[in-house]
Motif scaffolding. Structure first.
Motif, short mmCIF file in Angstrom:
data_model
loop_
_atom_site.label_atom_id
_atom_site.label_comp_id
_atom_site.label_asym_id
_atom_site.label_seq_id
_atom_site.Cartn_x
_atom_site.Cartn_y
_atom_site.Cartn_z
N ALA A 83 -4.67 -4.39 1.64
CA ALA A 83 -5.88 -4.92 2.27
C ALA A 83 -6.30 -6.24 1.64
O ALA A 83 -6.68 -7.19 2.34
N VAL A 84 -6.22 -6.33 0.32
CA VAL A 84 -6.60 -7.57 -0.36
C VAL A 84 -5.66 -8.71 0.04
O VAL A 84 -6.10 -9.84 0.31
N GLY A 85 -4.37 -8.43 0.09
CA GLY A 85 -3.41 -9.47 0.46
C GLY A 85 -3.63 -9.99 1.86
O GLY A 85 -3.69 -11.20 2.09
N VAL A 86 -3.77 -9.08 2.83
CA VAL A 86 -3.98 -9.49 4.22
C VAL A 86 -5.29 -10.27 4.36
O VAL A 86 -5.35 -11.32 5.01
N ASP A 145 5.38 -2.08 2.66
CA ASP A 145 5.19 -2.28 1.23
C ASP A 145 4.96 -0.94 0.55
O ASP A 145 3.83 -0.45 0.48
N ASN A 146 6.02 -0.34 0.05
CA ASN A 146 5.95 0.95 -0.63
C ASN A 146 6.58 0.83 -2.02
O ASN A 146 7.43 -0.02 -2.24
N PRO A 147 6.18 1.70 -2.97
CA PRO A 147 6.72 1.60 -4.33
C PRO A 147 8.24 1.70 -4.35
O PRO A 147 8.83 2.58 -3.72
N ALA A 148 8.85 0.79 -5.08
CA ALA A 148 10.31 0.77 -5.21
C ALA A 148 10.66 -0.26 -6.28
O ALA A 148 9.84 -1.11 -6.63
N PRO A 149 11.88 -0.19 -6.83
CA PRO A 149 12.32 -1.26 -7.74
C PRO A 149 12.24 -2.61 -7.04
O PRO A 149 12.37 -2.71 -5.81
N THR A 150 12.04 -3.65 -7.82
CA THR A 150 11.82 -4.99 -7.24
C THR A 150 12.96 -5.40 -6.33
O THR A 150 12.74 -5.96 -5.26
N ARG A 151 14.19 -5.11 -6.73
CA ARG A 151 15.33 -5.54 -5.92
C ARG A 151 15.35 -4.84 -4.56
O ARG A 151 15.73 -5.44 -3.55
N VAL A 152 14.94 -3.57 -4.53
CA VAL A 152 14.89 -2.83 -3.27
C VAL A 152 13.72 -3.30 -2.42
O VAL A 152 13.85 -3.52 -1.21
N LYS A 153 12.56 -3.45 -3.04
CA LYS A 153 11.38 -3.93 -2.32
C LYS A 153 11.64 -5.31 -1.72
O LYS A 153 11.21 -5.61 -0.60
N THR A 191 5.10 -11.10 1.15
CA THR A 191 6.26 -10.60 0.40
C THR A 191 6.21 -11.07 -1.05
O THR A 191 6.39 -10.28 -1.98
N ALA A 192 5.94 -12.37 -1.25
CA ALA A 192 5.84 -12.89 -2.61
C ALA A 192 4.69 -12.23 -3.37
O ALA A 192 4.82 -11.86 -4.55
N TYR A 193 3.56 -12.10 -2.70
CA TYR A 193 2.38 -11.46 -3.31
C TYR A 193 2.68 -10.02 -3.71
O TYR A 193 2.35 -9.58 -4.82
N ALA A 194 3.32 -9.27 -2.82
CA ALA A 194 3.63 -7.86 -3.10
C ALA A 194 4.61 -7.72 -4.25
O ALA A 194 4.49 -6.82 -5.09
N LEU A 195 5.60 -8.60 -4.32
CA LEU A 195 6.58 -8.53 -5.40
C LEU A 195 5.94 -8.85 -6.75
O LEU A 195 6.24 -8.21 -7.76
N LEU A 196 5.04 -9.84 -6.77
CA LEU A 196 4.34 -10.17 -8.01
C LEU A 196 3.45 -9.03 -8.46
O LEU A 196 3.42 -8.66 -9.65
N LEU A 197 2.71 -8.44 -7.52
CA LEU A 197 1.83 -7.31 -7.86
C LEU A 197 2.64 -6.10 -8.31
O LEU A 197 2.23 -5.37 -9.22
N ALA A 198 3.79 -5.88 -7.68
CA ALA A 198 4.63 -4.74 -8.07
C ALA A 198 5.12 -4.89 -9.50
O ALA A 198 5.17 -3.92 -10.27
N ARG A 199 5.49 -6.11 -9.87
CA ARG A 199 5.94 -6.34 -11.25
C ARG A 199 4.78 -6.15 -12.23
O ARG A 199 4.94 -5.56 -13.30
#
Length: 651
Positions: A23-26, A56-64, A154-162
């Motif tokens: 929600a924050v990203g959108v 956008d679901n939990p997963a390793p960065t390479r899979v996400k 996509t970039a935002y989600a990957l950064l937040l996931a890390r």
């Protein structure tokens, strides 16, 4: 409904975190674009971010990374095609079913792929309700903005996931603790005479297995730091707790029958209740970053059972009472084993004790997260349930478009197609449940929005409502679709009220379209169905092989390494959950398509009990590993192992 404690756990858990991140990203990308370029570009760019956030679901960065980039490209292509088709309605009536067919095929890669499939279908259907572009230049600009929004998210989600990687692991571990606590409370009710029978046991087993596999996939991946290893070590410990809990359900009926008028049932119930409370408290402590309380090594309920074992005697000696006494001793040993294991569990931090992960192949316990193109080609056969689902979805969308062209026009008829897309699933039972959830959730959402709009809320209140409803719709998308349908309806209605002020009969249209879409989805759920009975033989054979492998691993530990034992334990848990889920889904199907219901229920019961008894042997061996078996016991063990090998040869 959710209890207050469940709400508190939810708000601290990974599902709400994921919903809030989405929600924050959108909102961030949409509002920034609106401030810079205006409403039109903000809608296009925000739509790209919104579409990708569903995948956008939990997963390793390479899979996400693979999932989000695939969703970005595929959804952008769908947006461009449907946007162009608005100029040619005759093309659109064929294009939407074709895109539905393609999105259905994406589901061949499993549960995670369903999110990518929905993203493609979502933007395809939503674009149908947008006004036609004024020309190719405007369409190209909108497509470019959409793709930029998708890539930005996509970039935002990957950064937040890390950044949230460790927190996500803690939340997954807390989720498993809470699930094990729920099972301990179920055991307490069982000893209290409130058993829910086979259905309750299978439901508990399925829930634990799903949570356990999700936790493995998150906690045991990318174990790089000391904190990661500490969390992984806690998970390995919880696997032993889970095994002891599963073993605790074996002899409850026998114990209750023989010790009914004694303090024993209350003591066992109290012990299981204390274990459940301890697991719940550890889950809460992990989520909130607080120290966990310790479970006392010697509980009053344990002393009650010890006293009963030493003093209680029947008026007339019987073999059944002696068997019940042995079962009570075994149950006490299992619960004490759990208490001892929980006493070993330490707060997260660098491991000071010997590393329990030393020499362990963690990859053996993880679900494969590979998107092999060969799986897609292998599904292109008429017997494939995925191909049947894709055809079913395409035909349902085609029928939906025909119905919409026959009905009086209104500007939000794409809600019918969206309802079809979110309801239809490869399994009939899941489709049936989603029909109920969609209709009831939409009804509640419409009532909530009607009440809100009647107060003439300010722009700020409505904007906040859009944000909060999106966050909660994403939160419940894999937990409880009824809540997702509720909040999705609130989100859609408030968004339309913001973008199209003065729209008449908005709530009525939403409910009407949902009912039409649900009716079409129900009708087409009978087109090329794949009934659960078709997989019955394969699943039962898999469970038999898993039970044989687990029995050999328990009965002949000298020939089986600890790692292989853990693999066999995982295998039988997966097989039991699969057959139990098949049985539950089959009971939701039409009666004429159900096969061997009673026999399958009995088979599941006996397999569950066999697994629990074998787990009991493992628990007792862990406590009394230095005991030497007598010659008679060794002979019985060799005979049993021989029978296992003979049966395996014919299986």
């Amino acid at each position: 409904m959710l209890t207050p404690r469940q709400v508190l756990v939810l708000l601290h858990g990974r599902y709400f975190t994921g919903g809030l991140v989405s929600a924050v990203g959108v909102a961030l990308f949409g509002l920034v674009t609106y401030a810079i370029a205006g409403l039109g570009p903000a809608i296009a760019l925000g739509s790209g971010a919104l579409t990708v956030c569903f995948a956008d679901n939990p997963a390793p960065t390479r899979v996400k990374r693979v999932e989000l980039l695939f969703t970005s490209v595929a959804s952008t292509a769908a947006f461009a095609l449907v946007g162009a088709s608005l100029w040619w309605p005759a093309v659109q009536i064929v294009l939407i079913p074709l895109l539905g067919f393609i999105s259905g095929l994406i589901a061949v890669w499993g549960k995670r792929a369903l999110a990518m499939s929905f993203s493609v279908l979502f933007i395809s259907v939503i674009t149908v309700g947008s006004p036609p572009m004024q020309g190719p230049v405007q369409l190209a600009a909108a497509v470019a903005l959409f793709f930029i929004g998708a890539l930005l998210y996509t970039a935002y989600a990957l950064l937040l996931a890390r950044w949230l990687r460790r927190r996500t692991k803690e939340q997954a571990l807390a989720e498993l603790l809470a699930q094990l606590g729920q099972f301990a409370h179920w055991l307490a009710n069982h000893f209290g005479g409130q058993s829910s029978g086979l259905s309750g046991a299978v439901a508990q087993l399925t829930a634990i297995n799903d949570t356990l596999q999700n936790t493995r996939d998150i906690v045991l991946r990318d174990v790089r730091t000391a904190a990661d290893r500490a969390l992984a070590a806690r998970l390995i410990l919880l696997l032993e707790v889970n095994e002891a809990l599963l073993a605790g359900q074996t002899d409850g009926d026998l114990i209750l029958k023989q010790f009914d008028a004694t303090p024993v049932p209350d003591a066992l119930r109290d012990w299981a209740q204390r274990i459940g409370d301890a697991l719940d408290q550890r889950a809460d402590a992990l989520l909130r970053g607080r120290p966990a309380n310790t479970l006392p090594a010697h509980l009053p309920c344990a002393q009650t059972i010890e006293h009963a074992l030493a003093t209680l005697q029947p008026s007339q000696p019987s073999a059944e009472f002696e068997q019940a006494r042995m079962a009570l001793r075994a149950s006490a040993d299992k619960f004490q084993r759990i208490s001892d294991l929980l006493a070993q569990e330490k707060p997260v931090g660098p491991a000071a004790q010997p590393d329990p992960l030393q020499g362990m192949d963690l990859q053996a316990f993880l679900s494969p997260l590979r998107y092999d193109p060969n799986a897609l080609w292998q599904s292109i056969r008429f017997e494939s349930p995925i191909l049947r689902y894709a055809i079913r979805l395409a035909l349902a969308l085609f029928a939906g478009e025909l119905v919409l062209r026959a009905l009086p026009y209104h500007p939000h008829d794409y809600w019918v197609l969206l309802t079809i897309g979110v309801i239809l699933r490869p399994n009939y039972s899941v489709t049936r449940q989603r029909i109920k959830d969609r209709v009831l959730g939409t009804l509640l959402g419409c009532i909530l929005v009607a009440a809100l709009l009647s107060t003439h809320p300010s722009l700020g209140v409505m904007t906040l409502g859009v944000f909060v409803s999106l966050a909660f719709a994403r939160t419940f998308i894999t937990l409880n679709y009824r809540f997702t349908a509720l909040f999705a309806s609130v989100n859609a209605l408030l968004l339309v009220a913001l973008l199209e002020p003065g729209t008449q009969f908005l709530v009525t249209q939403r409910l009407q379209d949902t009912l039409i879409g649900a009716a079409l989805a129900w009708a087409f759920s009978f087109v090329l169905p794949r009934w659960e009975a078709n997989d019955l033989r394969r699943q039962v054979d898999a469970l038999q092989r898993a039970a044989l492998g687990y029995a050999q691993a328990v009965l002949d530990p000298q020939q089986v390494s600890d790692l292989n034992y853990r693999r066999e334990r995982k295998r039988i848990q997966d097989a039991l959950a699969a057959v139990g889920g098949l049985h539950a889904r089959m009971l939701e199907e039409p009666r004429q398509h159900q096969r061997m219901r009673r026999e399958l229920a009995a088979f599941i019961t006996h397999s569950d009990l066999l697994s629990a008894h074998l787990a009991t042997l493992r628990v007792l061996r862990a406590q009394r590993g230095d005991r030497v078996l007598s010659a008679a016991e060794q002979a019985r063990l060799r005979h049993t192992l021989g029978g296992c090998r003979t049966f395996q040869a014919f299986a």
